[in-house]
Design an enzyme around this catalytic site. Structure first.
Site, PDB file in Angstrom:
ATOM      1  N   VAL A   9      43.759   5.832  18.652  1.00 18.95           N
ATOM      2  CA  VAL A   9      44.231   6.386  19.913  1.00 18.95           C
ATOM      3  C   VAL A   9      45.029   5.300  20.622  1.00 18.95           C
ATOM      4  CG1 VAL A   9      42.421   8.132  20.212  1.00 18.95           C
ATOM      5  CG2 VAL A   9      42.051   5.816  21.056  1.00 18.95           C
ATOM      6  N   SER A  10      45.828   5.708  21.592  1.00 20.60           N
ATOM      7  CA  SER A  10      46.737   4.764  22.249  1.00 20.60           C
ATOM      8  C   SER A  10      46.143   4.068  23.462  1.00 20.60           C
ATOM      9  CB  SER A  10      48.016   5.486  22.662  1.00 20.60           C
ATOM     10  OG  SER A  10      48.659   6.012  21.534  1.00 20.60           O
ATOM     11  N   THR A  11      45.211   4.716  24.164  1.00 19.24           N
ATOM     12  CA  THR A  11      44.690   4.128  25.399  1.00 19.24           C
ATOM     13  C   THR A  11      43.170   4.191  25.451  1.00 19.24           C
ATOM     14  OG1 THR A  11      44.685   6.193  26.658  1.00 19.24           O
ATOM     15  CG2 THR A  11      46.753   4.919  26.650  1.00 19.24           C
ATOM     16  N   GLN A  14      41.367   7.497  25.962  1.00 21.56           N
ATOM     17  CA  GLN A  14      41.259   8.424  24.852  1.00 21.56           C
ATOM     18  C   GLN A  14      40.108   8.009  23.943  1.00 21.56           C
ATOM     19  OE1 GLN A  14      45.317   7.707  23.602  1.00 21.56           O
ATOM     20  NE2 GLN A  14      45.885   9.786  24.197  1.00 21.56           N
TER      21      GLN A  14
END
Length: 188
Positions: A9-11, A14
């Site tokens: 996931v990017s952040t 998330q």
């Protein structure tokens, strides 16, 4: 042989749990799960959990991911990652694409086509974003993060600096970082 699962996931807001559950629902009995919280712009080889997984997975085992874009930042990165795994005789399965092993001849063809489409989509997204930014600038909208200081504070900081105050003292007084004070002082 073991089945390794990988999610990204990017952040921090998330969670990779949905990806893990997607693999379970697809019938994968994942023995080892690895997950990164890192931007998709970071190549697979530079991701901490991915690198850790590469050190643990052995020749002949299987890597399964929920979606193709979890494997790399762009078509070239995905293809390179799959090639490196294929050289170690590691099967690569993207659940979203069924059970085709991406290291097989048919899988390589499928991967090449899908990676090219994914890269085109990413480029189109970048183009749309740039067009939106240009339009916003043309409309006079201020872009970027809001300033941490008011115009009055900036004026006071500049006055105090010219009167001899140190950057560190100004940072403490106004609750800002030294870098923010230095940027403010050095900006035109």
């Amino acid at each position: 042989m073991a089945v390794f699962g990988y999610g990204r996931v990017s952040t921090q807001q998330q969670d990779t749990e949905n990806q893990r559950l997607e693999l379970l629902r697809a019938g994968w009995d994942v023995n080892y799960w690895f997950a990164d919280v890192v931007s998709g712009k970071v190549s697979a080889g530079q991701r901490k959990a991915f690198a850790e997984m590469l050190n643990k997975i052995r020749d002949g085992e299987t890597l399964v991911v929920a979606k193709l874009d979890r494997l790399g930042r762009d078509a070239v990165d995905v293809l390179q990652t799959v090639r490196e795994l294929a050289n170690r005789n590691i099967k690569v399965i993207v659940s979203q694409l069924g059970t085709t092993d991406l290291t097989s001849a048919a899988g390589k063809l499928l991967l090449s086509m899908l990676a090219a489409v994914a890269e085109m989509e990413r480029n189109l997204l970048i183009e749309r974003t740039q067009a939106g930014l240009i339009r916003a600038k043309a409309e006079g909208k201020k872009l970027g993060r809001p300033s941490k200081t008011t115009p009055e504070q900036r004026s006071a900081i500049l006055s105090e600096k010219s009167a001899g105050a140190s950057i560190s003292a100004l940072a403490r007084r106004y609750g800002l970082s030294r870098a923010t004070i230095a940027t403010l002082i050095n900006s035109p």
